[in-house]
Design a protein around this motif. Structure first.
Motif, PDB file in Angstrom:
ATOM      1  N   VAL A 183       0.876  -1.168   0.000  1.00 33.71           N
ATOM      2  CA  VAL A 183       0.000   0.000   0.000  1.00 33.71           C
ATOM      3  C   VAL A 183       0.913   1.218   0.000  1.00 33.71           C
ATOM      4  CG1 VAL A 183      -1.753   1.284   1.285  1.00 33.71           C
ATOM      5  CG2 VAL A 183      -1.831  -1.223   1.228  1.00 33.71           C
ATOM      6  N   VAL A 184       0.812   2.030  -1.059  1.00 35.78           N
ATOM      7  CA  VAL A 184       1.698   3.186  -1.175  1.00 35.78           C
ATOM      8  C   VAL A 184       1.007   4.498  -0.814  1.00 35.78           C
ATOM      9  CG1 VAL A 184       3.298   2.118  -2.793  1.00 35.78           C
ATOM     10  CG2 VAL A 184       1.316   3.336  -3.682  1.00 35.78           C
ATOM     11  N   SER A 185      -0.324   4.471  -0.767  1.00 35.22           N
ATOM     12  CA  SER A 185      -1.029   5.644  -0.260  1.00 35.22           C
ATOM     13  C   SER A 185      -2.397   5.228   0.257  1.00 35.22           C
ATOM     14  CB  SER A 185      -1.165   6.740  -1.329  1.00 35.22           C
ATOM     15  OG  SER A 185      -2.122   6.377  -2.293  1.00 35.22           O
ATOM     16  N   LEU A 186      -2.871   6.003   1.206  1.00 40.63           N
ATOM     17  CA  LEU A 186      -4.172   5.774   1.829  1.00 40.63           C
ATOM     18  C   LEU A 186      -4.802   7.136   2.045  1.00 40.63           C
ATOM     19  CD1 LEU A 186      -6.241   3.990   3.450  1.00 40.63           C
ATOM     20  CD2 LEU A 186      -4.803   4.412   5.436  1.00 40.63           C
ATOM     21  N   ARG A 187      -6.043   7.297   1.555  1.00 38.27           N
ATOM     22  CA  ARG A 187      -6.750   8.563   1.742  1.00 38.27           C
ATOM     23  C   ARG A 187      -8.064   8.280   2.450  1.00 38.27           C
ATOM     24  NH1 ARG A 187     -10.731  11.262   0.379  1.00 38.27           N
ATOM     25  NH2 ARG A 187     -11.509   9.935  -1.287  1.00 38.27           N
ATOM     26  N   ILE A 188      -8.316   9.046   3.515  1.00 37.72           N
ATOM     27  CA  ILE A 188      -9.551   8.907   4.284  1.00 37.72           C
ATOM     28  C   ILE A 188     -10.272  10.253   4.242  1.00 37.72           C
ATOM     29  CG2 ILE A 188     -10.535   8.476   6.567  1.00 37.72           C
ATOM     30  CD1 ILE A 188      -8.032   6.744   7.146  1.00 37.72           C
ATOM     31  N   ASP A 189     -11.514  10.221   3.794  1.00 38.37           N
ATOM     32  CA  ASP A 189     -12.323  11.435   3.745  1.00 38.37           C
ATOM     33  C   ASP A 189     -12.517  11.937   5.179  1.00 38.37           C
ATOM     34  OD1 ASP A 189     -14.724  13.136   3.824  1.00 38.37           O
ATOM     35  OD2 ASP A 189     -14.967  12.530   1.727  1.00 38.37           O
ATOM     36  N   PRO A 190     -12.261  13.217   5.433  1.00 44.16           N
ATOM     37  CA  PRO A 190     -12.396  13.751   6.794  1.00 44.16           C
ATOM     38  C   PRO A 190     -13.770  13.521   7.414  1.00 44.16           C
ATOM     39  CG  PRO A 190     -11.288  15.341   5.382  1.00 44.16           C
ATOM     40  CD  PRO A 190     -11.766  14.227   4.490  1.00 44.16           C
ATOM     41  N   GLN A 191     -14.812  13.412   6.611  1.00 42.69           N
ATOM     42  CA  GLN A 191     -16.152  13.183   7.160  1.00 42.69           C
ATOM     43  C   GLN A 191     -16.239  11.864   7.912  1.00 42.69           C
ATOM     44  OE1 GLN A 191     -18.938  13.471   3.954  1.00 42.69           O
ATOM     45  NE2 GLN A 191     -18.708  15.687   3.747  1.00 42.69           N
ATOM     46  N   VAL A 192     -15.486  10.857   7.464  1.00 42.91           N
ATOM     47  CA  VAL A 192     -15.510   9.561   8.139  1.00 42.91           C
ATOM     48  C   VAL A 192     -14.940   9.710   9.547  1.00 42.91           C
ATOM     49  CG1 VAL A 192     -14.713   7.165   8.069  1.00 42.91           C
ATOM     50  CG2 VAL A 192     -15.276   8.334   5.954  1.00 42.91           C
ATOM     51  N   VAL A 193     -13.889  10.485   9.675  1.00 46.16           N
ATOM     52  CA  VAL A 193     -13.250  10.675  10.973  1.00 46.16           C
ATOM     53  C   VAL A 193     -14.156  11.503  11.880  1.00 46.16           C
ATOM     54  CG1 VAL A 193     -11.215  11.611  12.158  1.00 46.16           C
ATOM     55  CG2 VAL A 193     -10.968  10.506   9.933  1.00 46.16           C
ATOM     56  N   GLN A 194     -14.783  12.524  11.312  1.00 43.53           N
ATOM     57  CA  GLN A 194     -15.655  13.395  12.099  1.00 43.53           C
ATOM     58  C   GLN A 194     -16.867  12.659  12.646  1.00 43.53           C
ATOM     59  OE1 GLN A 194     -16.443  16.571   9.357  1.00 43.53           O
ATOM     60  NE2 GLN A 194     -14.464  17.545   9.693  1.00 43.53           N
ATOM     61  N   SER A 195     -17.291  11.613  11.944  1.00 44.98           N
ATOM     62  CA  SER A 195     -18.467  10.879  12.420  1.00 44.98           C
ATOM     63  C   SER A 195     -18.183  10.156  13.731  1.00 44.98           C
ATOM     64  CB  SER A 195     -18.935   9.868  11.369  1.00 44.98           C
ATOM     65  OG  SER A 195     -18.066   8.745  11.330  1.00 44.98           O
ATOM     66  N   GLY A 196     -16.898   9.868  13.976  1.00 49.83           N
ATOM     67  CA  GLY A 196     -16.537   9.183  15.209  1.00 49.83           C
ATOM     68  C   GLY A 196     -16.815   7.697  15.199  1.00 49.83           C
ATOM     69  N   ASP A 197     -17.269   7.178  14.076  1.00 47.70           N
ATOM     70  CA  ASP A 197     -17.586   5.754  13.970  1.00 47.70           C
ATOM     71  C   ASP A 197     -16.314   4.984  13.596  1.00 47.70           C
ATOM     72  OD1 ASP A 197     -18.585   3.225  13.542  1.00 47.70           O
ATOM     73  OD2 ASP A 197     -20.318   3.909  12.369  1.00 47.70           O
ATOM     74  N   ILE A 198     -15.543   4.634  14.599  1.00 51.38           N
ATOM     75  CA  ILE A 198     -14.257   3.968  14.397  1.00 51.38           C
ATOM     76  C   ILE A 198     -14.428   2.609  13.733  1.00 51.38           C
ATOM     77  CG2 ILE A 198     -12.196   3.049  15.533  1.00 51.38           C
ATOM     78  CD1 ILE A 198     -12.416   6.142  15.452  1.00 51.38           C
ATOM     79  N   GLU A 199     -15.439   1.854  14.138  1.00 52.26           N
ATOM     80  CA  GLU A 199     -15.657   0.531  13.539  1.00 52.26           C
ATOM     81  C   GLU A 199     -15.928   0.639  12.044  1.00 52.26           C
ATOM     82  OE1 GLU A 199     -18.347  -2.135  15.519  1.00 52.26           O
ATOM     83  OE2 GLU A 199     -17.568  -1.560  17.486  1.00 52.26           O
ATOM     84  N   MET A 200     -16.731   1.624  11.638  1.00 51.34           N
ATOM     85  CA  MET A 200     -16.998   1.808  10.216  1.00 51.34           C
ATOM     86  C   MET A 200     -15.711   2.180   9.486  1.00 51.34           C
ATOM     87  SD  MET A 200     -19.523   4.408   8.136  1.00 51.34           S
ATOM     88  CE  MET A 200     -18.582   5.865   8.541  1.00 51.34           C
ATOM     89  N   LEU A 201     -14.916   3.060  10.068  1.00 51.58           N
ATOM     90  CA  LEU A 201     -13.657   3.460   9.452  1.00 51.58           C
ATOM     91  C   LEU A 201     -12.737   2.257   9.284  1.00 51.58           C
ATOM     92  CD1 LEU A 201     -11.628   5.494   8.370  1.00 51.58           C
ATOM     93  CD2 LEU A 201     -11.021   6.051  10.736  1.00 51.58           C
ATOM     94  N   GLN A 202     -12.638   1.436  10.305  1.00 54.79           N
ATOM     95  CA  GLN A 202     -11.799   0.239  10.217  1.00 54.79           C
ATOM     96  C   GLN A 202     -12.293  -0.686   9.108  1.00 54.79           C
ATOM     97  OE1 GLN A 202     -12.270  -1.021  14.281  1.00 54.79           O
ATOM     98  NE2 GLN A 202     -10.373  -0.038  14.932  1.00 54.79           N
ATOM     99  N   ASP A 203     -13.605  -0.885   9.021  1.00 52.88           N
ATOM    100  CA  ASP A 203     -14.170  -1.735   7.976  1.00 52.88           C
ATOM    101  C   ASP A 203     -13.882  -1.177   6.589  1.00 52.88           C
ATOM    102  OD1 ASP A 203     -15.173  -3.463   9.896  1.00 52.88           O
ATOM    103  OD2 ASP A 203     -17.230  -2.670   9.797  1.00 52.88           O
ATOM    104  N   LEU A 204     -14.005   0.136   6.435  1.00 51.18           N
ATOM    105  CA  LEU A 204     -13.741   0.763   5.134  1.00 51.18           C
ATOM    106  C   LEU A 204     -12.274   0.631   4.743  1.00 51.18           C
ATOM    107  CD1 LEU A 204     -15.922   4.003   5.364  1.00 51.18           C
ATOM    108  CD2 LEU A 204     -16.399   1.933   4.038  1.00 51.18           C
ATOM    109  N   VAL A 205     -11.372   0.823   5.704  1.00 44.69           N
ATOM    110  CA  VAL A 205      -9.944   0.687   5.416  1.00 44.69           C
ATOM    111  C   VAL A 205      -9.634  -0.748   5.001  1.00 44.69           C
ATOM    112  CG1 VAL A 205      -7.612   0.742   6.398  1.00 44.69           C
ATOM    113  CG2 VAL A 205      -9.195   2.627   6.846  1.00 44.69           C
TER     114      VAL A 205
END
Length: 106
Positions: free
Chosen positions: A52-74
């Motif tokens: 994996v040479v780059s990873l981009r996470i939309d700031p809205q995902v982080v702002q939602s505070g839903d860590i489990e969803m973020l982990q699943d998306l990653v």
């Protein structure tokens, strides 16, 4: 008349194939594929070495505070990126080998 091939010819052909495969692996390692999950909320770029040479996470995902969803998306994006990079490698190898399956190479 049929043309007979000696052992030397077979060895030479094997060496040429090995060289073409090595070049293909080097070239493919430099290529990248992109994958995403969550409608693009998480996206990754993976190279031909399956890194994996780059990873981009939309700031809205982080702002939602839903860590489990973020982990699943990653996880989903990374796994899709790896599958896409493996397919890229298989496609490139098929071009070199003409579809011939070589043990340990695919």
């Amino acid at each position: 008349m049929s043309k007979s091939f000696g052992l030397g010819d077979v060895v030479k052909q094997a060496q040429e194939l090995q060289q073409r495969l090595a070049r293909m692996q080097e070239e493919t390692a430099a290529k990248t594929v992109e994958a995403s999950a969550g409608g693009g909320m998480v996206s990754v770029t993976v190279n031909g070495r399956l890194e994996v040479v780059s990873l981009r996470i939309d700031p809205q995902v982080v702002q939602s505070g839903d860590i489990e969803m973020l982990q699943d998306l990653v996880l989903a994006a990374v796994n899709q990126g790896i599958r896409s990079a493996q397919q890229l490698m298989a496609d490139e190898m098929s071009k070199v080998t003409g579809g011939l399956k070589i043990p340990g190479m695919g």
